[in-house]
Design an enzyme around this catalytic site. Sequence first.
Site, PDB file in Angstrom:
ATOM      1  N   GLY A 131      -4.633   3.371  -0.163  1.00 11.29           N
ATOM      2  CA  GLY A 131      -3.858   2.323  -0.809  1.00 11.29           C
ATOM      3  C   GLY A 131      -2.585   2.911  -1.395  1.00 11.29           C
ATOM      4  N   ASP A 178      -0.746  -3.415  -0.937  1.00  6.71           N
ATOM      5  CA  ASP A 178      -2.003  -2.707  -0.686  1.00  6.71           C
ATOM      6  C   ASP A 178      -2.282  -1.801  -1.887  1.00  6.71           C
ATOM      7  OD1 ASP A 178      -4.340  -1.948   0.565  1.00  6.71           O
ATOM      8  OD2 ASP A 178      -3.387  -0.516   1.931  1.00  6.71           O
ATOM      9  N   HIS A 215       3.791   5.191   3.228  1.00  6.38           N
ATOM     10  CA  HIS A 215       2.979   4.687   4.341  1.00  6.38           C
ATOM     11  C   HIS A 215       3.750   4.586   5.652  1.00  6.38           C
ATOM     12  CE1 HIS A 215       0.125   3.595   1.209  1.00  6.38           C
ATOM     13  NE2 HIS A 215      -0.765   3.360   2.152  1.00  6.38           N
TER      14      HIS A 215
HETATM   15 ZN   LIG Z   1      -5.979  -2.663   1.645  1.00  2.95          ZN
END
Ligand SMILES: [Zn+2]
Length: 388
Positions: A311, A275, A252
């Site tokens: 995610g 997440d 990410h």
């Molecule tokens: Zn989330």
Amino acid sequence: MAASKVLTGARVVLPTGIVDGGRVIVDGTRIADTGTGAGTGTAPADAETYDVSGHWLVPGFVDLHNHGGGGASFSGSADDVLTAVRTHRAHGTTTLVASTVTDDMDVLTRQAGLLSELAEQGEIAGVHFEGPFISPCRKGAHSEALLRHPDPAEVRKLLDAARGHAKMVTLATELPGGLDSVRLLAEHGVIAAVGHTDATYEQTVEAIDTGATVATHLFNAMPALGHRAPGPIAALLEDERVTVELINDGVHLHPAALELAFHHAGAARVAFITDAMDAAGSGDGRYLLGPLEVEVTDGVARLVEGDSIAGSTLTLDRAFKRAVTVDGLPVQDVVAALSANPARLLGLDDRIGSLEAGKDADLVLLDEEFTLKGVLRRGAWVVGPHLG
Ligand SMILES: [Zn+2]
């Protein structure tokens, strides 16, 4: 009732610093004492003793933002929720806020009711609503057809459905009704988190002044930092009232982005989150994220349609190891980002978030390479201890 335990010889991360040859004494579900020396201190004679020399003892991890794991999601049944909770617990997350994804209001209110029961049973620390009040321009892995403008009356419906267990709502504060919704959340002691947003710098400043205190996965699902349009990132990073969530999975965020955020916000204002979606602690394959199909390949989750990252498959023990061994962050700072800061945000820092007498005996045991070797939750071993 869990038996008393004495853990000796560890490198213990205390709020006051790192102690070599440290000791933690656990009495039932609580920490009775911390200190130095190999002795058993004030522990009862029948206490179980563990020599954990050569290991680190750190507080249990607190995850503010997590959608599931172990093949199950927080949008599923009570059994699914427990599967996901236990999966993350086995990776050191002793406290977890369950996150929903964008769905119909009816689905979300029903799920809030189910999650609030599990919060009452002490399995989760509360509910985080991510969507539906987010920007179609920055929807990420949320279903566009189900997005809506923030409406304080609808926000109120979600809070009511969660029966006092709503902890955080992520919203695009620049949308009509956004600031009124932030105000409502702040009044109810629920965290208003800026995220999945297309806001300008100025709009974000206004949201923070209105009461927003968290940046939902800073950098992800928001405009990039520009020199003439600094956007939400600059506003969220510079304001001392804001805690920034970071997903430290190496997917990410570029390590340099992580470092920039960490150094600018300072260790006291960062919360590492997962997440995570269902595939965390599970494996590659096809999954659902709310109503959307996700394909996980080599641990990276992407929407089947649209290719957006959907995610993570991260667990917080991996986030810890990466932060220390790849990012080179000081252990004390990593502990703050994984335990103390999120505990404080949730208003639970009187009970969890650090190794101190009187707090819950939530501990993670790591070896010298920062690989997880044991998890103690409320004084009982969830994992290990694997010593040797
Ligand atoms: Zn989330």
